[in-house]
Design an enzyme around this catalytic site. Structure first.
Site, PDB file in Angstrom:
ATOM      1  N   ASN A   7       0.899  -1.232   0.029  1.00 54.19           N
ATOM      2  CA  ASN A   7      -0.102  -0.229  -0.128  1.00 54.19           C
ATOM      3  C   ASN A   7       0.808   1.180   0.019  1.00 54.19           C
ATOM      4  OD1 ASN A   7      -1.687   2.063   0.527  1.00 54.19           O
ATOM      5  ND2 ASN A   7      -2.405   1.425   2.559  1.00 54.19           N
ATOM      6  N   LYS A   9       0.249   4.310  -0.278  1.00 57.09           N
ATOM      7  CA  LYS A   9      -0.308   5.445   0.480  1.00 57.09           C
ATOM      8  C   LYS A   9       0.023   6.796  -0.551  1.00 57.09           C
ATOM      9  CE  LYS A   9      -0.190   3.268   4.626  1.00 57.09           C
ATOM     10  NZ  LYS A   9      -0.034   3.081   6.220  1.00 57.09           N
ATOM     11  N   HIS A  85      -9.851   1.450   4.890  1.00 51.25           N
ATOM     12  CA  HIS A  85      -8.393   1.638   5.633  1.00 51.25           C
ATOM     13  C   HIS A  85      -8.541   2.585   6.747  1.00 51.25           C
ATOM     14  CE1 HIS A  85      -4.100   2.655   6.319  1.00 51.25           C
ATOM     15  NE2 HIS A  85      -4.223   1.606   5.693  1.00 51.25           N
ATOM     16  N   GLU A  87      -6.969   4.843   8.012  1.00 53.38           N
ATOM     17  CA  GLU A  87      -6.689   6.184   7.641  1.00 53.38           C
ATOM     18  C   GLU A  87      -7.848   6.914   6.796  1.00 53.38           C
ATOM     19  OE1 GLU A  87      -2.824   5.619   5.639  1.00 53.38           O
ATOM     20  OE2 GLU A  87      -2.043   5.202   7.269  1.00 53.38           O
ATOM     21  N   GLU A 154      -6.348  -5.307  10.617  1.00 49.73           N
ATOM     22  CA  GLU A 154      -5.258  -4.217  10.710  1.00 49.73           C
ATOM     23  C   GLU A 154      -5.588  -3.451  12.110  1.00 49.73           C
ATOM     24  OE1 GLU A 154      -2.893  -2.749   6.821  1.00 49.73           O
ATOM     25  OE2 GLU A 154      -4.920  -1.597   6.983  1.00 49.73           O
ATOM     26  N   GLY A 160       2.175   1.532  11.287  1.00 43.51           N
ATOM     27  CA  GLY A 160       3.115   2.331  11.281  1.00 43.51           C
ATOM     28  C   GLY A 160       3.826   2.543  12.179  1.00 43.51           C
ATOM     29  N   SER A 196       2.681  -2.958  10.385  1.00 40.39           N
ATOM     30  CA  SER A 196       4.214  -3.039  10.874  1.00 40.39           C
ATOM     31  C   SER A 196       4.738  -4.166  10.215  1.00 40.39           C
ATOM     32  CB  SER A 196       4.486  -2.836  12.312  1.00 40.39           C
ATOM     33  OG  SER A 196       4.185  -1.315  12.555  1.00 40.39           O
TER      34      SER A 196
HETATM   35  P1  PGA Z   1       2.467  -0.238   7.764  1.00 39.46           P
HETATM   36  O1  PGA Z   1       0.928   0.158   7.197  1.00 39.46           O
HETATM   37  O2  PGA Z   1       2.770  -1.487   7.312  1.00 39.46           O
HETATM   38  O3  PGA Z   1       3.254   0.968   7.698  1.00 39.46           O
HETATM   39  O4  PGA Z   1       1.844  -0.809   9.389  1.00 39.46           O
HETATM   40  C1  PGA Z   1       0.173  -0.881   6.693  1.00 39.46           C
HETATM   41  C2  PGA Z   1      -1.064  -0.089   6.100  1.00 39.46           C
HETATM   42  O5  PGA Z   1      -1.328   1.008   6.376  1.00 39.46           O
HETATM   43  O6  PGA Z   1      -1.803  -0.752   5.440  1.00 39.46           O
END
Ligand code: PGA
Length: 234
Positions: A7, A9, A85, A87, A154, A160, A196
């Site tokens: 992803n 982003k 997601h 976000e 998730e 993150g 992560s």
């Molecule tokens: P990350 O993000 O691997 O940075 O934790 C995962 C995601 O946002 O799908």
């Protein structure tokens, strides 16, 4: 075979996507590698690497300035779309009802929705992880699914942050999701873990029962951290 999904982003460029595809096409693997770049890069072509969008409008067409419909995404050649997601839920106040409508738009346009769910740190600390998973999964699930969908678990506090749940907790969450999907006639649906993931924790996470792949953000930012995940997973 596992799904390994990057992803991106709001990062990258068309040139950089092309460079990444060239690199990834040389990686020998039986896994399915999928990249979800911004909308403007979705019509970059590859024989081996599949593409997905990061969002979709919940509307079919019309006066929705700035939105991109399922039909438009499908026309690029993309096969997948991430919906719900964390976000999007956090910065755009997306509710389960909206996520469900988006997943339905994806399906109606021949796309495979990757439906994201996961608890906040407050919900986890209050011992509500299972309750939230069930609420969000049932609430975000499109009605009358007849084509392929995917679910991504998730935990929001793991995205993150460099912190992941224990393997036992990941296993329990995925078993719960698998059981709920089975109970509504969707057994066999791919369930991804996100939050992560890196080359160190990736093999253990992906060897966990009911984990069919990973949705990867930070480790996708550099090929030096993404390719080793693909190579390290059995
Ligand atoms: P990350 O993000 O691997 O940075 O934790 C995962 C995601 O946002 O799908």
């Amino acid at each position: 075979m596992k799904y390994i999904i990057g992803n991106w982003k709001m990062n990258g460029s068309i040139e950089e996507l092309q460079r990444r595809i060239e690199i990834l096409e040389t990686v020998k693997t039986d896994h399915r590698v999928i990249i979800c770049p911004p909308f403007t890069m979705l019509n970059v072509k590859s024989d081996r690497i599949e593409l997905g969008a990061q969002d979709i409008s919940m509307h079919d067409h019309g006066s929705y300035t700035g939105e991109v419909s399922g039909q438009m995404i499908a026309q690029t050649g993309a096969k997948y779309v991430i919906v719900g997601h964390s976000e999007r839920r956090k910065y755009h106040n997306e509710t389960n009802e909206m996520v469900r409508a988006k997943a339905e738009q994806a399906i109606a346009n021949g796309l495979i929705p990757i439906i994201c769910i996961g608890e906040t740190v407050e919900e986890k600390n209050a011992g509500k992880t299972a309750e939230i998973i069930e609420r969000d999964l049932r609430g975000s699930m499109p009605t009358d699914v007849k084509s392929e969908i995917m679910v991504a678990y998730e935990p929001r506090w793991a995205i993150g942050t460099g912190v992941i749940p224990t393997i036992t907790d990941i296993g329990n969450a995925h078993k719960l999701i698998a059981d709920i999907l089975e109970s509504i006639g969707l057994g066999g649906t791919a369930i991804l873990y996100g939050g992560s993931v890196n080359a160190e924790n990736g093999p253990d996470i992906m060897a966990t029962p009911n984990v069919d792949g990973a949705l990867i953000g930070t480790s996708f930012l550099k090929m030096e951290t993404f390719v080793p995940i693909i190579e390290s997973v059995e």
